[in-house]
Design an enzyme around this catalytic site. Sequence first.
Site, PDB file in Angstrom:
ATOM      1  N   ASP A 170     133.267   1.793 113.699  1.00  0.00           N
ATOM      2  CA  ASP A 170     132.357   0.757 113.210  1.00  0.00           C
ATOM      3  C   ASP A 170     131.763  -0.069 114.344  1.00  0.00           C
ATOM      4  OD1 ASP A 170     134.787  -0.518 113.818  1.00  0.00           O
ATOM      5  OD2 ASP A 170     135.369  -0.621 111.716  1.00  0.00           O
ATOM      6  N   ASP A 194     144.181  -6.440 103.742  1.00  0.00           N
ATOM      7  CA  ASP A 194     143.779  -6.101 102.369  1.00  0.00           C
ATOM      8  C   ASP A 194     143.625  -4.589 102.194  1.00  0.00           C
ATOM      9  OD1 ASP A 194     141.473  -5.611 103.780  1.00  0.00           O
ATOM     10  OD2 ASP A 194     140.188  -6.980 102.643  1.00  0.00           O
ATOM     11  N   HIS A 252     141.903  -2.387 103.939  1.00  0.00           N
ATOM     12  CA  HIS A 252     140.639  -1.712 104.246  1.00  0.00           C
ATOM     13  C   HIS A 252     140.785  -0.901 105.532  1.00  0.00           C
ATOM     14  CE1 HIS A 252     139.679  -5.428 106.727  1.00  0.00           C
ATOM     15  NE2 HIS A 252     139.277  -4.482 107.558  1.00  0.00           N
ATOM     16  N   GLU A 266     135.612  -2.147 102.777  1.00  0.00           N
ATOM     17  CA  GLU A 266     136.265  -3.263 102.111  1.00  0.00           C
ATOM     18  C   GLU A 266     136.748  -2.874 100.710  1.00  0.00           C
ATOM     19  OE1 GLU A 266     136.887  -5.444 104.143  1.00  0.00           O
ATOM     20  OE2 GLU A 266     135.214  -6.628 104.897  1.00  0.00           O
TER      21      GLU A 266
END
Length: 257
Positions: A72, A141, A143, A148
């Site tokens: 990313d 979380d 991801h 996400e």
Amino acid sequence: MRLVILEDYDQASEWAAKYICNRIIQFKPSQGRYFTLGLPTGNTPLGCYKKLIEYHKNGDLSFKYVKTFNMDEYVGLPRNHPESYHSYMWNNFFKHIDIDPNNAHILDGNAPDLQVECDAFEKKIEEAGGIDLFVGGIGPDGHIAFNEPGSSLSSRTRLKTLAMDTILANAKYFDGDLSKVPTMALTVGVGTVMDAREVMILITGAHKAFALYKAIEEGVNHMWTVSAFQQHPRTIFVCDEDATLELRVKTVKYFKG
């Protein structure tokens, strides 16, 4: 699916680095046969990168015939900004090894057409023959890359708006100033990583323990995108003891055995 549990962060980092090193050496890359490696950013892989640099400097490992594809990059952050993933990769890894800069692929968050940039990245992976080993980290979380919670598990490289939890977590890199944190990023998709022949996910620290539990003890769920890798034929989760705090004792004993 394998779960490798090491005592602490340093041991987990060394195990991961040795695994990458062995995979490259066993592959015997050459001029017409490159090893393709997917790479993450963030705090978790830093120890692994340090070890890989050490192996290279000792003469045990060469990246001359390795192509890399990063997961990313932020949108709108100048490439030379200290917190861009271009800067991260060059400062923490690439400038210390013998990789050809033309073989190190990172998404351009300042491209004039971001969709064209994402499509071109997928094409480059395809032209390289696919990814042999994709290394990733996860957020608290669950991801992976910037996929996400709620991301499609068949997603490809695309533009993503970052969740507030991710922006808050990344604020520490921007002097704690939320207004400086990019709110969008380009990211490979879950499907992009799933296409790799092998996936290794690094999970360390107690703050990632609930995500590891969701990743391996519960079902596949797009709200915890890392859980998709239960369905990959060759996934290795590498973690430290702290990351296992939410797992059942039975699960930990099984994988340690």
